[in-house]
Design a protein around this motif. Sequence first.
Motif, PDB file in Angstrom:
ATOM      1  N   PRO A 296       0.917  -1.274  -0.171  1.00  0.00           N
ATOM      2  CA  PRO A 296      -0.010   0.203   0.048  1.00  0.00           C
ATOM      3  C   PRO A 296       0.806   1.282   0.028  1.00  0.00           C
ATOM      4  CG  PRO A 296      -0.894  -1.581   1.654  1.00  0.00           C
ATOM      5  CD  PRO A 296       0.419  -2.163   1.268  1.00  0.00           C
ATOM      6  N   SER A 297       2.098   1.296   0.582  1.00  0.00           N
ATOM      7  CA  SER A 297       2.988   2.505   0.588  1.00  0.00           C
ATOM      8  C   SER A 297       3.626   2.886  -0.622  1.00  0.00           C
ATOM      9  CB  SER A 297       3.635   2.659   2.105  1.00  0.00           C
ATOM     10  OG  SER A 297       4.636   1.661   2.082  1.00  0.00           O
ATOM     11  N   PHE A 298       4.046   1.516  -1.312  1.00  0.00           N
ATOM     12  CA  PHE A 298       4.495   1.653  -2.436  1.00  0.00           C
ATOM     13  C   PHE A 298       3.495   2.180  -3.454  1.00  0.00           C
ATOM     14  CE2 PHE A 298       4.403  -1.072  -6.372  1.00  0.00           C
ATOM     15  CZ  PHE A 298       5.075  -0.500  -7.243  1.00  0.00           C
ATOM     16  N   LEU A 299       2.346   1.732  -3.180  1.00  0.00           N
ATOM     17  CA  LEU A 299       1.307   2.281  -4.414  1.00  0.00           C
ATOM     18  C   LEU A 299       1.017   3.881  -4.408  1.00  0.00           C
ATOM     19  CD1 LEU A 299      -1.554  -0.119  -4.368  1.00  0.00           C
ATOM     20  CD2 LEU A 299      -1.574   1.653  -5.725  1.00  0.00           C
ATOM     21  N   MET A 382      -4.780  -1.769  -8.602  1.00  0.00           N
ATOM     22  CA  MET A 382      -3.385  -1.667  -8.702  1.00  0.00           C
ATOM     23  C   MET A 382      -2.811  -2.601  -7.506  1.00  0.00           C
ATOM     24  SD  MET A 382      -2.499   2.058  -9.782  1.00  0.00           S
ATOM     25  CE  MET A 382      -3.243   3.030  -8.611  1.00  0.00           C
ATOM     26  N   ARG A 383      -3.494  -2.510  -6.220  1.00  0.00           N
ATOM     27  CA  ARG A 383      -2.982  -3.339  -5.226  1.00  0.00           C
ATOM     28  C   ARG A 383      -3.113  -4.743  -5.605  1.00  0.00           C
ATOM     29  NH1 ARG A 383      -6.026  -6.257  -2.026  1.00  0.00           N
ATOM     30  NH2 ARG A 383      -7.926  -4.737  -2.237  1.00  0.00           N
ATOM     31  N   LEU A 385      -3.033  -6.162  -8.533  1.00  0.00           N
ATOM     32  CA  LEU A 385      -1.834  -6.613  -9.591  1.00  0.00           C
ATOM     33  C   LEU A 385      -0.619  -6.638  -9.001  1.00  0.00           C
ATOM     34  CD1 LEU A 385      -1.060  -6.922 -12.502  1.00  0.00           C
ATOM     35  CD2 LEU A 385      -0.469  -4.690 -12.514  1.00  0.00           C
ATOM     36  N   TRP A 386      -0.177  -5.751  -8.163  1.00  0.00           N
ATOM     37  CA  TRP A 386       1.067  -5.930  -7.358  1.00  0.00           C
ATOM     38  C   TRP A 386       1.257  -7.302  -6.677  1.00  0.00           C
ATOM     39  CZ3 TRP A 386       4.750  -3.744 -10.096  1.00  0.00           C
ATOM     40  CH2 TRP A 386       4.344  -2.317 -10.579  1.00  0.00           C
ATOM     41  N   GLU A 387      -0.061  -7.469  -5.900  1.00  0.00           N
ATOM     42  CA  GLU A 387      -0.008  -8.838  -4.921  1.00  0.00           C
ATOM     43  C   GLU A 387       0.265  -9.979  -5.833  1.00  0.00           C
ATOM     44  OE1 GLU A 387      -3.054  -6.903  -1.398  1.00  0.00           O
ATOM     45  OE2 GLU A 387      -3.844  -8.457  -3.175  1.00  0.00           O
ATOM     46  N   GLU A 388      -0.364 -10.125  -7.041  1.00  0.00           N
ATOM     47  CA  GLU A 388      -0.136 -11.175  -7.744  1.00  0.00           C
ATOM     48  C   GLU A 388       1.164 -11.071  -8.728  1.00  0.00           C
ATOM     49  OE1 GLU A 388      -2.183 -13.646  -8.181  1.00  0.00           O
ATOM     50  OE2 GLU A 388      -3.483 -12.828  -6.516  1.00  0.00           O
ATOM     51  N   LEU A 389       1.618  -9.944  -9.231  1.00  0.00           N
ATOM     52  CA  LEU A 389       2.906 -10.017  -9.779  1.00  0.00           C
ATOM     53  C   LEU A 389       4.140 -10.043  -8.907  1.00  0.00           C
ATOM     54  CD1 LEU A 389       4.655  -9.325 -12.243  1.00  0.00           C
ATOM     55  CD2 LEU A 389       4.200  -7.143 -12.032  1.00  0.00           C
ATOM     56  N   LEU A 390       4.286  -9.350  -7.817  1.00  0.00           N
ATOM     57  CA  LEU A 390       5.778  -9.412  -7.093  1.00  0.00           C
ATOM     58  C   LEU A 390       6.166 -10.659  -6.532  1.00  0.00           C
ATOM     59  CD1 LEU A 390       5.030  -5.885  -4.976  1.00  0.00           C
ATOM     60  CD2 LEU A 390       6.796  -6.410  -6.763  1.00  0.00           C
ATOM     61  N   PRO A 391       5.298 -11.629  -6.020  1.00  0.00           N
ATOM     62  CA  PRO A 391       5.622 -12.900  -5.636  1.00  0.00           C
ATOM     63  C   PRO A 391       6.344 -13.582  -6.717  1.00  0.00           C
ATOM     64  CG  PRO A 391       3.555 -12.395  -4.878  1.00  0.00           C
ATOM     65  CD  PRO A 391       3.981 -11.366  -5.632  1.00  0.00           C
ATOM     66  N   ARG A 392       6.065 -13.357  -8.043  1.00  0.00           N
ATOM     67  CA  ARG A 392       6.462 -14.247  -9.105  1.00  0.00           C
ATOM     68  C   ARG A 392       7.604 -13.345  -9.902  1.00  0.00           C
ATOM     69  NH1 ARG A 392       1.565 -16.273 -12.547  1.00  0.00           N
ATOM     70  NH2 ARG A 392       3.222 -17.084 -13.801  1.00  0.00           N
ATOM     71  N   LEU A 393       7.823 -12.222  -9.535  1.00  0.00           N
ATOM     72  CA  LEU A 393       9.004 -11.469 -10.233  1.00  0.00           C
ATOM     73  C   LEU A 393      10.087 -11.438  -9.392  1.00  0.00           C
ATOM     74  CD1 LEU A 393       9.183  -9.460 -12.663  1.00  0.00           C
ATOM     75  CD2 LEU A 393       8.462  -7.637 -11.228  1.00  0.00           C
ATOM     76  N   GLU A 394      11.261 -12.269  -9.939  1.00  0.00           N
ATOM     77  CA  GLU A 394      12.478 -12.095  -9.064  1.00  0.00           C
ATOM     78  C   GLU A 394      13.450 -11.393  -9.335  1.00  0.00           C
ATOM     79  OE1 GLU A 394      13.437 -16.289 -10.151  1.00  0.00           O
ATOM     80  OE2 GLU A 394      11.582 -17.085  -9.080  1.00  0.00           O
ATOM     81  N   ALA A 395      13.505 -10.747 -10.497  1.00  0.00           N
ATOM     82  CA  ALA A 395      14.496  -9.602 -10.992  1.00  0.00           C
ATOM     83  C   ALA A 395      13.787  -8.961 -11.916  1.00  0.00           C
ATOM     84  CB  ALA A 395      15.806 -10.118 -11.195  1.00  0.00           C
ATOM     85  N   VAL A 396      14.088  -7.652 -12.181  1.00  0.00           N
ATOM     86  CA  VAL A 396      13.713  -6.531 -13.285  1.00  0.00           C
ATOM     87  C   VAL A 396      14.666  -5.575 -13.430  1.00  0.00           C
ATOM     88  CG1 VAL A 396      12.228  -5.382 -11.842  1.00  0.00           C
ATOM     89  CG2 VAL A 396      11.820  -5.143 -14.407  1.00  0.00           C
ATOM     90  N   ALA A 397      14.762  -5.123 -14.825  1.00  0.00           N
ATOM     91  CA  ALA A 397      15.827  -4.123 -15.017  1.00  0.00           C
ATOM     92  C   ALA A 397      15.276  -3.669 -16.334  1.00  0.00           C
ATOM     93  CB  ALA A 397      17.416  -4.830 -15.426  1.00  0.00           C
ATOM     94  N   LEU A 398      15.763  -2.300 -16.650  1.00  0.00           N
ATOM     95  CA  LEU A 398      15.300  -1.665 -17.847  1.00  0.00           C
ATOM     96  C   LEU A 398      16.131  -2.017 -18.907  1.00  0.00           C
ATOM     97  CD1 LEU A 398      15.059   2.290 -16.844  1.00  0.00           C
ATOM     98  CD2 LEU A 398      13.155   0.578 -17.121  1.00  0.00           C
ATOM     99  N   ASN A 399      15.354  -2.232 -19.959  1.00  0.00           N
ATOM    100  CA  ASN A 399      16.104  -3.194 -21.532  1.00  0.00           C
ATOM    101  C   ASN A 399      16.052  -2.202 -22.546  1.00  0.00           C
ATOM    102  OD1 ASN A 399      17.104  -5.037 -22.842  1.00  0.00           O
ATOM    103  ND2 ASN A 399      14.934  -5.967 -23.175  1.00  0.00           N
ATOM    104  N   GLY A 400      16.374  -0.930 -22.080  1.00  0.00           N
ATOM    105  CA  GLY A 400      16.022   0.308 -23.283  1.00  0.00           C
ATOM    106  C   GLY A 400      15.718   1.604 -22.439  1.00  0.00           C
TER     107      GLY A 400
END
Length: 423
Positions: A296-299, A382-383, A385-400
């Motif tokens: 929630p505070s990230f949101l 939005m909450r 989506l992040w609850e579903e996405l974050l546990p599965r997303l291990e790493a992320v970086a900009l690609n452009g």
Amino acid sequence: MIPQDVADTIVDPRAYADGKRVDDAFAWLRKQAPFDVAQPEGFDPFWVVTRHADILEVERQNELFHNGDRATIVTTIEGDRKVRAMTGGSPHLVRSLVQMDNPDHHAYRRLTQAWFMPQNLRPLEARIRKIARGFVDRMASLGGACDFARDVAFLYPLHVIMEVLGVPEIDEPRMLKLTQELFGGADPDLNRSGGAVQDVDQGIADLQATVMDFMTYFNAMTEDRRRNPRKDLASVIANGQIDGKPLGHLEAMSYYIIAATAGHDTTSNTTAGGLWALAENPEQFAKLKADPSLIPSFLDESIRWVTPVKHFMRTATADAEVAGRKISKGDWLFLSYPSGNRDEAVFEAPFRFDIERSPNKHVAFGYGAHVCLGQHLARMEMRILWEELLPRLEAVALNGEPKLTSANFVCGPKTVPISYTMH
Ligand code: HEM
């Protein structure tokens, strides 16, 4: 009077696409001329309200500062003249809650207010979670690289709002295109003519054609919902009554249009900008992954960070004083939400993205009688989506390099290329 180059910058769509140019202009204004008059080339003069406290003060007084008396979005003299010629004197192409004042505003807002309250939205949570999971699965299937804006952030809130409104999935691409035309008129990638808009007549004619397309679509929908009411928001609008009579045609059409447009572009921009910020701040990403109670505070920080609604205008109904300055009846005021959300007097290190920022009293949803009607829906989707996405997303970086839309009203990232690992 605000210097010409600063005045020109704060209405220039390209300055918003640049990001830093507009941030620098507002930082300068907050320091040197926090409540002063600008007259960009081709525009009538208006007050620029840059400080958090002054935005609240203006918004709190909705009888003294009207929405509907002049254009609610900053418009050139020529653009305003064109719109009035088309509408027979009104400065507005549509008449939604945003263009109304009391008593109409109160009556029209009350019609859907209960529908947008958290207790009414709660039963939708399971369905929205299913939609969110679908998008997360889709992202996982994309092979570790995607454009998060185009592949996820634009489509998920669109799907949610169209479902609650009652628009069939097959029509979603059309709704997305029309919304982008409406908000992205100055962006050659998004506008109706598909190129740089040089000519005011062309720009306004394009907007008018977009509004007409929306109206044709929603007119058919109203007729359908009057014959066969359902549980969706469209049925509330189609069958709603004000003082015992159905809504006016323009007002009903405008109600659908605001829900169908404000209901997703804002949330899409915030979502795309939130992931962009996480990709640029790996320590914040790690912290959020380690402690999902920070969602929630990230949101809220991502809403503050992106502030997708860049301004709204108000018009003084009488002589008044704000921030020690004398305002005359009929004066036009530009409320800069991104500036309020970077106000050094309210936010410590406002240019730092901090998912633990507390308190975070941003003004991204506005304030007072017109405060965003959809804020609970926006936060909820939005909450989830992040609850579903974050546990599965291990790493992320900009690609452009991500890019921002060229617009001065509702805008944010239009492309966020990322690479990632997911399970
Ligand atoms: C992050 C997402 C969103 C942001 C940042 C946002 C921001 C805003 C802002 C700044 C206003 C004007 C407030 C004022 O004048 O004080 C507004 C009004 C409004 N918003 Fe949102 N919005 C978001 C999502 C939504 C959603 C999902 C809906 C759903 C339909 C929605 C519907 C509306 C409506 C109907 C109004 C007009 C309210 C009135 O004038 O009484 N918004 N929003």
